[in-house]
Design a protein around this motif. Structure first.
Motif, PDB file in Angstrom:
ATOM      1  N   ALA A   1       0.829  -1.206   0.000  1.00 25.92           N
ATOM      2  CA  ALA A   1       0.000   0.000   0.000  1.00 25.92           C
ATOM      3  C   ALA A   1       0.863   1.256   0.000  1.00 25.92           C
ATOM      4  CB  ALA A   1      -0.926  -0.010   1.218  1.00 25.92           C
TER       5      ALA A   1
ATOM      6  N   SER B   1       0.511   3.645  -3.317  1.00 17.66           N
ATOM      7  CA  SER B   1      -0.150   4.923  -3.035  1.00 17.66           C
ATOM      8  C   SER B   1       0.725   6.086  -3.499  1.00 17.66           C
ATOM      9  CB  SER B   1      -0.465   5.048  -1.541  1.00 17.66           C
ATOM     10  OG  SER B   1       0.719   5.006  -0.770  1.00 17.66           O
TER      11      SER B   1
ATOM     12  N   ALA C   1      -6.304  -1.249   2.058  1.00 18.17           N
ATOM     13  CA  ALA C   1      -5.408  -2.373   2.342  1.00 18.17           C
ATOM     14  C   ALA C   1      -5.464  -2.763   3.812  1.00 18.17           C
ATOM     15  CB  ALA C   1      -3.976  -2.012   1.935  1.00 18.17           C
TER      16      ALA C   1
END
Length: 449
Positions: A46, A50, A219
């Protein structure tokens, strides 16, 4: 939901029977430990996607930080992992069919389920989406209803029982950990398969409206829900009956522990209803894994890393060439189910676990390089900073290697027999391909701060 649906499948519904045979009630701890490894992986993932929400997920980012070879291995391994998992899911679906048709050969059932899933993926994306929506809805609903029903029986009793069942089965029949710490650790090796598919969350990053905030939140909540579902569901199974009744004498599940428990509660047709839901769950996971695997192959073909015909699409937009290549997993599963019906599922289970472990190691290695790169560019805190970096990275890497080394002790010697040659062939194929074809450089990354 993509990650949750991918991970809620046969590893819980059928594979848990084999996992319980190694640790008894201590399997609850095993799923927690496997879940913590998965939590670290998905947290690192994540953090990466991101900041770099690009098509291709972690494989595309790995190509930047680990080189083109690392990206090639990451993407092909994920595709193969997904397709081997498809084989395990359709084989499990055939096992569920035997609950109603005891005379149906596993091989024939596997072929029938394979044809159904292949047809769905060759149809329009809309049909796939509608089917997967309802499949996922049934799957999540089934687990929630099962947990609530199980807890009510444990706490209040049902008509088939004179009173509350209680939690005595968790400490009787050999105690909470009848095979000690060694059994819990071996069961953890088995439980890793159950969390395969969490990495699919990275595939959606490029299409997320706000990946910097949405992907880390999705997540974290996804993995905690998985751990919650697994621990509660397994806990209910182990509390409702003697853990030795959930597995066959051979140590492999005869049928889903969920169906066995529902058959004992005394509700008319409860076992049949649960079996129908688990059949849908297996087909759902197979459907989703074939979708992810075939799309990854299609992406590789566009980058000249897979056969050219895999880049072709039909009039409805479906990558028919990639789906056709991906259906080799059905051939493999069907042949195994015909030749060795009693062991086909465990063979595929073991091979898929190897792919999952390789994916986890690549993600953690990519994250190590990513963080050094990120910290050199900015002093701003990453949107989903992995707690314990870099120690946690190395803990997951060492644990993944340890799980691979221990898999033969769980009866899955196929992990070495097929896994080691597979890894050698995968790496060798990159060097061969890079010599005969100029592979494109990875796309440049733009930091999202």
């Amino acid at each position: 939901m993509i990650g949750l649906s991918g991970a809620l499948g046969t590893g819980l519904f059928l594979g848990s029977g084999s996992t319980i045979s190694f640790a008894g009630p201590g399997t609850i701890v095993s799923y927690f430990l496997a879940g913590m490894l998965a939590l670290a992986v998905v947290w690192a993932l994540a953090e990466i996607v991101s900041v770099y929400p690009i098509p291709g997920g972690h494989g595309a980012v790995a190509a930047v930080f680990l080189g083109k070879g690392g990206g090639y291995v990451a993407r092909w391994n994920l595709a193969i992992e997904m397709l081997v998992a498809v084989g395990a899911e359709v084989t499990a679906a055939a096992t569920y069919l035997q609950h109603w048709f005891p005379g149906l050969p596993i091989g024939l059932g596997t072929v029938l389920c394979s044809l159904f899933i292949a047809a769905l993926n060759l149809a329009t994306v809309r049909l796939y989406g509608v089917a997967e929506y309802w499949f996922s809805m049934f799957k999540v609903t089934a687990i929630v209803v099962f947990i609530l029903m199980g807890l009510s029986i444990l706490l209040f009793g049902w008509p088939a029982h004179s009173g509350p069942v209680g939690f005595g089965n968790l400490v009787e029949n050999g105690g909470f950990a009848p095979f000690g710490l060694a059994g819990i650790l071996l069961a953890t090796c088995m439980a890793v398969f159950s969390f395969g598919g969490i990495e699919n969350v990275s595939i959606a990053a490029a299409e997320s409206e706000n990946p910097r905030e949405g992907i880390p939140r999705a997540a974290r909540t996804m993995i905690w829900r998985l751990v919650f579902f697994y621990i509660l569901a397994i806990g209910v199974i182990l509390a409702l009956q003697d853990w030795r009744a959930t597995v066959a004498a051979s140590g492999h599940a005869e049928a889903s522990p969920f169906v066995k428990v529902m058959d004992m509660v005394g509700i008319p047709a409860a076992g049949h209803v649960m079996n129908a839901i688990l059949l849908i769950a297996a087909l759902s996971s197979a459907n989703g894994c074939l979708y992810s695997g075939s799309r990854m192959i299609h992406s590789l073909a566009l980058d000249k890393m897979a056969p050219a015909f895999a880049a072709r699409t039909g009039e409805n937009g479906a990558p028919r060439g990639a789906v056709a290549l991906a259906t080799l997993c059905f051939v493999l599963a069907s042949v195994l189910a015909i030749v060795s019906p009693s062991q086909a599922f465990m063979y595929l289970y073991g091979c898929a676990t190897v792919g999952i472990l390789v994916t986890w190691v690549i993600i953690m290695l990519t994250h190590l390089k990513f963080r050094r790169h990120y910290d050199a560019l900015t002093s701003e805190r990453p949107p989903a900073k992995l707690w314990g970096y870099p120690v946690v990275n190395w803990v997951v890497i060492v644990a993944s290697v340890a799980v691979f080394l221990a898999l033969p002790l769980t009866g899955m010697a196929v992990a070495w027999i097929a896994g080691i040659p597979y890894l050698i062939a995968l790496v060798a194929s990159y060097f061969v391909l890079s010599r005969v074809r100029k592979l494109p450089d990875p796309a440049p990354l733009t930091l999202q701060i």
